[in-house]
Scaffold this motif. Structure first.
Motif, PDB file in Angstrom:
ATOM      1  N   ARG A 152     -10.360  -2.819   0.599  1.00 38.28           N
ATOM      2  CA  ARG A 152      -9.126  -2.693  -0.167  1.00 38.28           C
ATOM      3  C   ARG A 152      -8.228  -3.905   0.033  1.00 38.28           C
ATOM      4  NH1 ARG A 152      -6.911   1.276   2.434  1.00 38.28           N
ATOM      5  NH2 ARG A 152      -5.048   0.390   3.376  1.00 38.28           N
ATOM      6  N   ASP A 195       0.844  -1.191   0.000  1.00 37.27           N
ATOM      7  CA  ASP A 195       0.000   0.000   0.000  1.00 37.27           C
ATOM      8  C   ASP A 195       0.878   1.239   0.000  1.00 37.27           C
ATOM      9  OD1 ASP A 195      -2.456  -1.286   0.150  1.00 37.27           O
ATOM     10  OD2 ASP A 195      -2.750  -0.926   2.304  1.00 37.27           O
ATOM     11  N   PRO A 200      -0.287  -4.729   3.192  1.00 39.19           N
ATOM     12  CA  PRO A 200      -1.195  -3.617   3.500  1.00 39.19           C
ATOM     13  C   PRO A 200      -0.616  -2.704   4.580  1.00 39.19           C
ATOM     14  CG  PRO A 200      -2.011  -5.677   4.461  1.00 39.19           C
ATOM     15  CD  PRO A 200      -0.752  -6.013   3.741  1.00 39.19           C
TER      16      PRO A 200
END
Lengths: 364, 364
Positions: free
Chosen positions: B172, B157, B195
């Motif tokens: 997401r 991310d 993430p």
């Protein structure tokens, strides 16, 4: 948000301001973005004006959609990546009231700390630290008692006192609280003792249990050591008032790059729930000037959504002879922290008494 | 510890070094101390030498008794109060092996991350970020898939992606992990999706549960946002490898005052358990020079008690044409992070493929 940009010859201030707006949100150049993202997420340069010389003031706004409701993401957008650039200093931070509604802030604040002390509005408060690290718990507790007998409102641990073998946390805190309670029971004070609970997460919980068990209502914490959100969590519990210590914060205070002292200590520290914020007073052994010191105090007390105002705690360089001038400079909603000068006096209790009386505006 | 002191005309470097030794331990002048405290707690100036001009190198040592076993107190003694001074820069930090024995450090480290990827020793790794903030979870997951198909080892991310309404965390992360797994199942990769779990304490726990549930083994964290000890706790669990992001760290990197990049990112970030540390590469959009970048990498990999070595992750300015030169500079135990340049290419997957192949040292 206002940024002071320093642009050496050849640096275009407009390009620098615009680069901040992209860097702090999308981290991509304009050409890689859809119009939708540009319109809803990218920061906006609202104004740019010369401050003379190589300095410019850029006002940027960021969409709430880039931040969400999260204080840490606010910090990240404010200065996260651009901290790695040079010549960018945050000089103002304005957040919408709707966003502030999610931020509880200080649980005690100025009125709450006054209530703990039974100290009426209109009089300033005094604070002194027990030190040095290296003394036994018994010796520190003795100093604690002397400061309490001298009439100091809050006696706090030096921020370097944690759990060293010379005065382990549990023993130190119990003895110091006992010393203060003895003075209070004899009709002195009331003085509050504020132990330093700065520690790793699990240790801090353990120390807070001790604090709760012995009935302390104020603690000392260094936010940049324990972490921003740890302070927020502690404040939200509403059990103890928080004196925030500025350890490590000075890295942000360069005059060309960083976050201005009043924004950092006066806004950010208040947003996470500090009830009082310690910082160096002008004229002490740290390079802070008088306008900066006053600006921090103003920020801590000024309206900010529904957040309670917090006490400024300037420390160092506060000479007794000029106490009326200090009171005039900072006003009554101030906790004056006396530094090492108390320990240079021949009699600690007497010196504490002179200081406490001076802060109350009465002859010692 | 080594400090680089900058002493303008009139400043005595010996007095400045000695003041640090007292400030960082007892916060009292010598005259207020007993010989016992001076002998056991106060820091010691071991040496002081001119570096030319106004600069001096002071080597100080602090007794373990002043620190205890606590990483936060180490930080506090290293730079806590003196951060509020000027002209003091930490340039080296040496801690005794006995003290290091309490510090677990990275749980995965270089070998652990290689194992997660099945990437043999001797080849460098590639990483790219999904961006920008503002795209939907679906659009970000699509980019995630393209990067994975391009052969990127780790797709992370962007550090500004948290839980904004445009791409809420749960949605997401599930879609991105799904996209990567689809590529892996088709015989590509394996690619790991990392993430960003940077959040307030309770939110971070909630997000880590999501991460656990969908089987991600690597996460992105910004230590200066979540707090030093939060990273330590996460690392100690040993469930996910930690990519540490340098958000806010740049405040410490002034050339005259702060903590040197290699000490901050290469030692402190490793002590708290970062398995890989992201930082700006020389030649990118942040002002880091090549020797500094190499010094950070060296610190992350050099022997440090029993701590695992961690990956340096230089990012930005890594042009494909000079990939052999970058590999020669950093060596194979490096994760090369490609920045926004990938998104300037007409075809993301193809650009990713060229980058990933270049990092593997094979033609794309």
């Amino acid at each position: 948000m206002d940024y002071q940009l320093t642009c050496p010859a050849g640096d275009d201030p407009a390009a620098k301001a615009s680069a901040i707006a992209y860097e702090q949100t999308v981290e991509l150049p304009h050409t890689c973005l859809t119009p939708g993202v540009v319109g809803t997420i990218v920061g906006r340069v609202e104004s740019l004006e010369s401050m003379g010389g190589a300095r410019w003031r850029a006002r940027l706004s960021y969409p709430v959609a880039a931040i969400g409701g999260d204080f840490l993401q606010l910090l990240n957008v404010l200065f996260g990546n651009i901290s790695l650039q040079r010549g960018i200093r945050v000089t103002d931070l304005v957040v919408p009231d709707a966003w502030l509604a999610n931020i509880p802030g200080p649980s005690f604040g100025i009125a709450g700390i006054r209530q703990l002390l039974g100290a009426e509005a209109g009089r300033a408060l005094s604070c002194a630290a027990i030190k040095p690290l290296g003394l036994s718990a018994t010796a520190l507790a003795q100093r604690c008692g002397q400061l309490a007998r001298g009439g100091i409102d809050i006696v706090k641990d030096d921020h370097g006192l944690v759990d060293q073998p010379s005065a382990p946390f549990g023993e130190r805190v119990e003895r110091c609280q006992e010393a203060v309670e003895r003075v209070n029971a004899a009709g002195g004070g009331p003085t509050l003792y504020a132990p330093n609970v700065t520690a790793t997460a699990d240790e801090m919980e353990r120390r807070l249990e001790v604090v709760r068990a012995i009935g302390c209502r104020v603690v000392l914490v260094s936010p940049l050591l324990v972490g921003w959100d740890t302070v927020r969590v502690l404040a939200a519990r509403g059990e103890v008032a928080i004196l925030a210590h500025p350890s490590l914060t000075g890295a942000f205070f360069h005059h060309e790059h960083g976050i201005a002292q009043d924004v950092f200590l006066g806004v950010l520290f208040r947003l996470i729930g500090s009830d009082a914020v310690i910082y160096p007073n002008a004229g002490g052994r740290f390079p802070m000037d008088a306008p900066t010191c006053v600006a921090v105090a103003r920020r801590l007390r000024q309206p900010l959504g529904a957040l309670r105002p917090a006490f400024p705690m300037p420390g160092g360089g506060i000479d007794l002879d000029r106490m009326p001038a200090w009171l005039a400079r900072y006003g009554p909603d101030t906790i004056f922290l006396i530094g090492s000068s108390l320990y240079s006096a021949p009699d600690l209790e007497q010196a504490a008494n002179r200081f406490a009386a001076g802060v109350r505006g009465s002859p010692g």
